[in-house]
Design a protein around this motif. Structure first.
Motif, PDB file in Angstrom:
ATOM      1  N   ASN A 204      -3.702  20.154 -40.527  1.00 33.59           N
ATOM      2  CA  ASN A 204      -4.132  18.957 -39.789  1.00 33.59           C
ATOM      3  C   ASN A 204      -4.204  17.706 -40.655  1.00 33.59           C
ATOM      4  OD1 ASN A 204      -4.488  20.438 -37.388  1.00 33.59           O
ATOM      5  ND2 ASN A 204      -6.514  21.119 -38.068  1.00 33.59           N
ATOM      6  N   GLY A 205      -3.888  17.824 -41.943  1.00 34.44           N
ATOM      7  CA  GLY A 205      -3.962  16.665 -42.828  1.00 34.44           C
ATOM      8  C   GLY A 205      -2.839  15.671 -42.561  1.00 34.44           C
ATOM      9  N   LYS A 206      -2.954  14.510 -43.233  1.00 33.08           N
ATOM     10  CA  LYS A 206      -1.951  13.457 -43.069  1.00 33.08           C
ATOM     11  C   LYS A 206      -1.367  12.993 -44.406  1.00 33.08           C
ATOM     12  CE  LYS A 206      -3.912  11.638 -38.770  1.00 33.08           C
ATOM     13  NZ  LYS A 206      -4.447  10.439 -38.064  1.00 33.08           N
ATOM     14  N   ASP A 207      -1.703  13.689 -45.481  1.00 33.78           N
ATOM     15  CA  ASP A 207      -1.162  13.289 -46.772  1.00 33.78           C
ATOM     16  C   ASP A 207       0.217  13.918 -46.983  1.00 33.78           C
ATOM     17  OD1 ASP A 207      -1.776  15.912 -47.107  1.00 33.78           O
ATOM     18  OD2 ASP A 207      -3.301  15.619 -48.644  1.00 33.78           O
ATOM     19  N   GLU A 208       0.779  13.717 -48.195  1.00 33.42           N
ATOM     20  CA  GLU A 208       2.128  14.192 -48.467  1.00 33.42           C
ATOM     21  C   GLU A 208       2.221  15.707 -48.394  1.00 33.42           C
ATOM     22  OE1 GLU A 208       0.452  12.063 -50.174  1.00 33.42           O
ATOM     23  OE2 GLU A 208       1.612  10.213 -50.341  1.00 33.42           O
ATOM     24  N   ILE A 209       1.190  16.416 -48.899  1.00 36.08           N
ATOM     25  CA  ILE A 209       1.211  17.875 -48.857  1.00 36.08           C
ATOM     26  C   ILE A 209       1.167  18.361 -47.420  1.00 36.08           C
ATOM     27  CG2 ILE A 209      -0.025  19.958 -49.551  1.00 36.08           C
ATOM     28  CD1 ILE A 209      -0.973  18.514 -52.019  1.00 36.08           C
ATOM     29  N   ALA A 210       0.374  17.701 -46.584  1.00 36.08           N
ATOM     30  CA  ALA A 210       0.309  18.076 -45.170  1.00 36.08           C
ATOM     31  C   ALA A 210       1.643  17.849 -44.477  1.00 36.08           C
ATOM     32  CB  ALA A 210      -0.793  17.278 -44.472  1.00 36.08           C
ATOM     33  N   LEU A 211       2.314  16.749 -44.819  1.00 32.72           N
ATOM     34  CA  LEU A 211       3.630  16.489 -44.229  1.00 32.72           C
ATOM     35  C   LEU A 211       4.627  17.577 -44.615  1.00 32.72           C
ATOM     36  CD1 LEU A 211       3.892  12.617 -44.761  1.00 32.72           C
ATOM     37  CD2 LEU A 211       3.427  13.833 -42.618  1.00 32.72           C
ATOM     38  N   ILE A 212       4.586  17.996 -45.892  1.00 36.07           N
ATOM     39  CA  ILE A 212       5.480  19.065 -46.344  1.00 36.07           C
ATOM     40  C   ILE A 212       5.158  20.363 -45.612  1.00 36.07           C
ATOM     41  CG2 ILE A 212       6.118  20.492 -48.332  1.00 36.07           C
ATOM     42  CD1 ILE A 212       5.688  18.047 -50.083  1.00 36.07           C
ATOM     43  N   SER A 213       3.872  20.665 -45.458  1.00 34.40           N
ATOM     44  CA  SER A 213       3.464  21.895 -44.774  1.00 34.40           C
ATOM     45  C   SER A 213       3.951  21.908 -43.336  1.00 34.40           C
ATOM     46  CB  SER A 213       1.936  22.028 -44.825  1.00 34.40           C
ATOM     47  OG  SER A 213       1.480  22.116 -46.158  1.00 34.40           O
ATOM     48  N   ASN A 214       3.786  20.786 -42.653  1.00 31.51           N
ATOM     49  CA  ASN A 214       4.222  20.717 -41.257  1.00 31.51           C
ATOM     50  C   ASN A 214       5.739  20.811 -41.134  1.00 31.51           C
ATOM     51  OD1 ASN A 214       1.596  20.508 -40.274  1.00 31.51           O
ATOM     52  ND2 ASN A 214       1.563  18.281 -40.530  1.00 31.51           N
ATOM     53  N   GLU A 215       6.463  20.226 -42.100  1.00 34.21           N
ATOM     54  CA  GLU A 215       7.916  20.354 -42.079  1.00 34.21           C
ATOM     55  C   GLU A 215       8.338  21.809 -42.322  1.00 34.21           C
ATOM     56  OE1 GLU A 215      10.352  18.346 -41.357  1.00 34.21           O
ATOM     57  OE2 GLU A 215       9.007  16.688 -40.868  1.00 34.21           O
ATOM     58  N   LEU A 216       7.628  22.484 -43.217  1.00 38.28           N
ATOM     59  CA  LEU A 216       7.909  23.903 -43.446  1.00 38.28           C
ATOM     60  C   LEU A 216       7.611  24.730 -42.204  1.00 38.28           C
ATOM     61  CD1 LEU A 216       6.563  24.475 -47.079  1.00 38.28           C
ATOM     62  CD2 LEU A 216       8.928  24.658 -46.313  1.00 38.28           C
ATOM     63  N   GLU A 217       6.548  24.357 -41.486  1.00 40.64           N
ATOM     64  CA  GLU A 217       6.225  25.072 -40.250  1.00 40.64           C
ATOM     65  C   GLU A 217       7.335  24.904 -39.227  1.00 40.64           C
ATOM     66  OE1 GLU A 217       4.285  27.243 -37.311  1.00 40.64           O
ATOM     67  OE2 GLU A 217       4.067  27.166 -39.491  1.00 40.64           O
ATOM     68  N   ALA A 218       7.868  23.675 -39.100  1.00 33.52           N
ATOM     69  CA  ALA A 218       8.978  23.446 -38.167  1.00 33.52           C
ATOM     70  C   ALA A 218      10.217  24.223 -38.603  1.00 33.52           C
ATOM     71  CB  ALA A 218       9.275  21.951 -38.087  1.00 33.52           C
ATOM     72  N   THR A 219      10.479  24.237 -39.923  1.00 36.68           N
ATOM     73  CA  THR A 219      11.633  24.978 -40.434  1.00 36.68           C
ATOM     74  C   THR A 219      11.464  26.473 -40.212  1.00 36.68           C
ATOM     75  OG1 THR A 219      11.954  23.275 -42.126  1.00 36.68           O
ATOM     76  CG2 THR A 219      13.040  25.390 -42.474  1.00 36.68           C
ATOM     77  N   ARG A 220      10.241  26.972 -40.418  1.00 34.67           N
ATOM     78  CA  ARG A 220       9.969  28.401 -40.179  1.00 34.67           C
ATOM     79  C   ARG A 220      10.270  28.776 -38.735  1.00 34.67           C
ATOM     80  NH1 ARG A 220       6.314  31.701 -37.942  1.00 34.67           N
ATOM     81  NH2 ARG A 220       5.253  29.897 -37.040  1.00 34.67           N
ATOM     82  N   GLY A 221       9.853  27.911 -37.811  1.00 36.36           N
ATOM     83  CA  GLY A 221      10.121  28.193 -36.401  1.00 36.36           C
ATOM     84  C   GLY A 221      11.610  28.255 -36.108  1.00 36.36           C
ATOM     85  N   LYS A 222      12.369  27.322 -36.689  1.00 37.88           N
ATOM     86  CA  LYS A 222      13.815  27.323 -36.466  1.00 37.88           C
ATOM     87  C   LYS A 222      14.471  28.568 -37.054  1.00 37.88           C
ATOM     88  CE  LYS A 222      14.101  22.250 -36.486  1.00 37.88           C
ATOM     89  NZ  LYS A 222      14.632  21.062 -37.202  1.00 37.88           N
ATOM     90  N   ILE A 223      14.049  28.942 -38.278  1.00 34.98           N
ATOM     91  CA  ILE A 223      14.624  30.128 -38.917  1.00 34.98           C
ATOM     92  C   ILE A 223      14.304  31.381 -38.113  1.00 34.98           C
ATOM     93  CG2 ILE A 223      14.497  31.610 -40.961  1.00 34.98           C
ATOM     94  CD1 ILE A 223      14.092  29.112 -42.634  1.00 34.98           C
ATOM     95  N   ASN A 224      13.057  31.492 -37.653  1.00 32.87           N
ATOM     96  CA  ASN A 224      12.682  32.661 -36.852  1.00 32.87           C
ATOM     97  C   ASN A 224      13.487  32.729 -35.564  1.00 32.87           C
ATOM     98  OD1 ASN A 224      10.857  33.311 -38.803  1.00 32.87           O
ATOM     99  ND2 ASN A 224       9.031  32.820 -37.620  1.00 32.87           N
TER     100      ASN A 224
END
Length: 424
Positions: A204-224
């Protein structure tokens, strides 16, 4: 060490910063203290002037004390006290200099000026938070207390140092707090790499690490989604192919010509074998956990592989200690060994394979000519030296895929007419 490289770097920067700030403050403390001592030591000039005037115009000691009192100076008259103070007091600074006294002398011829040079030593002492000046000359010595001067106080500088150190510590603690999500993210990525496809990177964060985490979550969904689509597609294809193959096999038996029946039976048998190998490859490449990995005796796995290969026991020589165990998926590892046995018997000159342990590695030896290409060529799908052989060129590719799932690799060496394939 590498897992905590960022943390170690931050701590190293903290230590370097603390040492640097401490060194700067220490040098500043010494310099500031020396400047203060030099400043207050300049008062010895006033004291020596008063003493010189008293020596040139001797008067009562009361007048000397009165002149000193104007500058908040007190003459220490008690000899024992003076000896005690000069013995145990801390010496702040001392200086030797010459005092020049000029006086007029009357002679018969007239007047002339007489100069008297006196060696003096001025020492500034500190005792019980008091400042003393000890003036020595060849003829006399005096000890004078300066009631106005106080010793150097380091408290303000110490407070400033502690405040800066506290600010540095708070800053680095905040940095470590900000790095905690990065550490959690690294652990989640490791879990995902180990096959946990359901791990969530969302934050739920808005910093750079949170942005990376959310992008990884979107990528994980696509890969799955891609993996699920791939698995579903392959399974549907294989299921749809099995039905016409089964019908074709049954229809083949209705042909009148035995030659045609044998030909079509061979074709449908090869297609069924190809689908079976495709299914096994799909299972190996899509394996996402190691829950089915257990410890087995290697001889038991080899026995299962020999039974799966449906060959005579005399075609395989097993020279392995019955106590030797490995951690593996029984069915997959059995398939890998079965393929190596098939490959050895098919391409050897005596249709015989020897299985043994060399340097703690499982080896398959068979007599014959050396393979024509490097091993990397044969672990590619649909590659083989002899097209006339009854195979699809998927055997070693499947072996290599199974070994990778077990954190092993397939190697080859040739020695004195013997091909040796190694599970390294």
């Amino acid at each position: 060490m590498r897992k905590h490289a960022v943390l170690i770097t931050v701590l190293f920067a903290l230590v370097v910063t603390l040492l640097s700030v401490s060194a700067v403050f220490w040098e500043f403390f010494l310099l500031n203290k020396q400047r203060y001592i030099n400043y207050i030591f300049s008062k010895h000039t006033t004291i020596t002037q008063i003493l010189r005037q008293h020596q040139q115009n001797p008067n009562s000691e009361i007048m000397l004390e009165a002149n000193l009192a104007v500058y908040n100076l007190v003459l220490e008259k008690d000899i024992n006290t003076r000896k005690y103070i000069t013995k145990i007091a801390k010496v702040l600074k001392t200086k030797d200099f010459k005092s020049v006294d000029a006086s007029l002398m009357m002679l018969q011829e007239g007047l002339y000026t007489q100069k008297v040079v006196t060696d003096l030593t001025a020492t500034m002492l500190e005792l019980d938070k008091k400042i003393y000046f000890y003036i020595q000359s060849p003829s006399t010595s005096v000890l004078i207390l300066d009631e106005e001067l106080k010793p150097y106080k380091y408290y303000p500088l110490a407070y400033a140092y502690l405040i800066i150190i506290l600010i540095i510590f708070i800053s680095f603690v905040l940095i470590l707090i900000r790095l905690r999500p990065l550490i959690r993210l690294r652990k989640k990525i490791a879990l995902y790499g180990d096959g946990d496809m359901n791990v969530s990177f969302k934050t739920n964060g808005k910093d750079e690490i949170a942005l990376i985490s959310n992008e990884l979550e979107a990528t994980r969904g696509k890969i799955n989604n891609i993996l699920e689509s791939r698995t579903l597609f392959l399974r549907n294809i294989m299921h749809e192919l099995k039905t016409p193959i089964a019908k074709g096999t049954i229809a083949t038996q209705m042909l009148e010509s035995q030659k045609q029946r044998d030909r079509f039976s061979s074709i449908f048998g090869r297609l069924e074998s190809l689908i079976t190998e495709f299914a096994l490859i799909e299972e190996v490449t899509s394996i996402d956990d190691k829950t089915e990995f257990k410890e087995y005796r290697l001889v038991d796995i080899i026995d299962g592989a020999i039974d799966m290969a449906m060959i005579e026991r005399s075609s395989v020589t097993v020279n392995i200690d019955a106590k030797h165990k490995i951690y593996a998926n029984f069915r997959l590892y059995t398939t890998a060994i079965k393929n190596m046995i098939d490959n050895g018997i098919k391409y050897s000159t005596d249709a015989h394979v020897k299985i043994l342990i060399i340097n703690h590695e499982l080896c398959f030896e068979s007599k014959g000519a050396c393979i024509a290409h490097p091993i990397q060529y044969y672990i590619e799908p649909f590659t083989k030296d002899n097209p006339s052989k009854n195979s699809f060129g998927l055997g070693l590719y499947l072996v290599d895929s199974i070994l990778k799932a077990h954190d092993q690799v397939l190697a080859h060496e040739y020695d004195s007419g013997v091909n040796r394939f190694i599970f390294a």
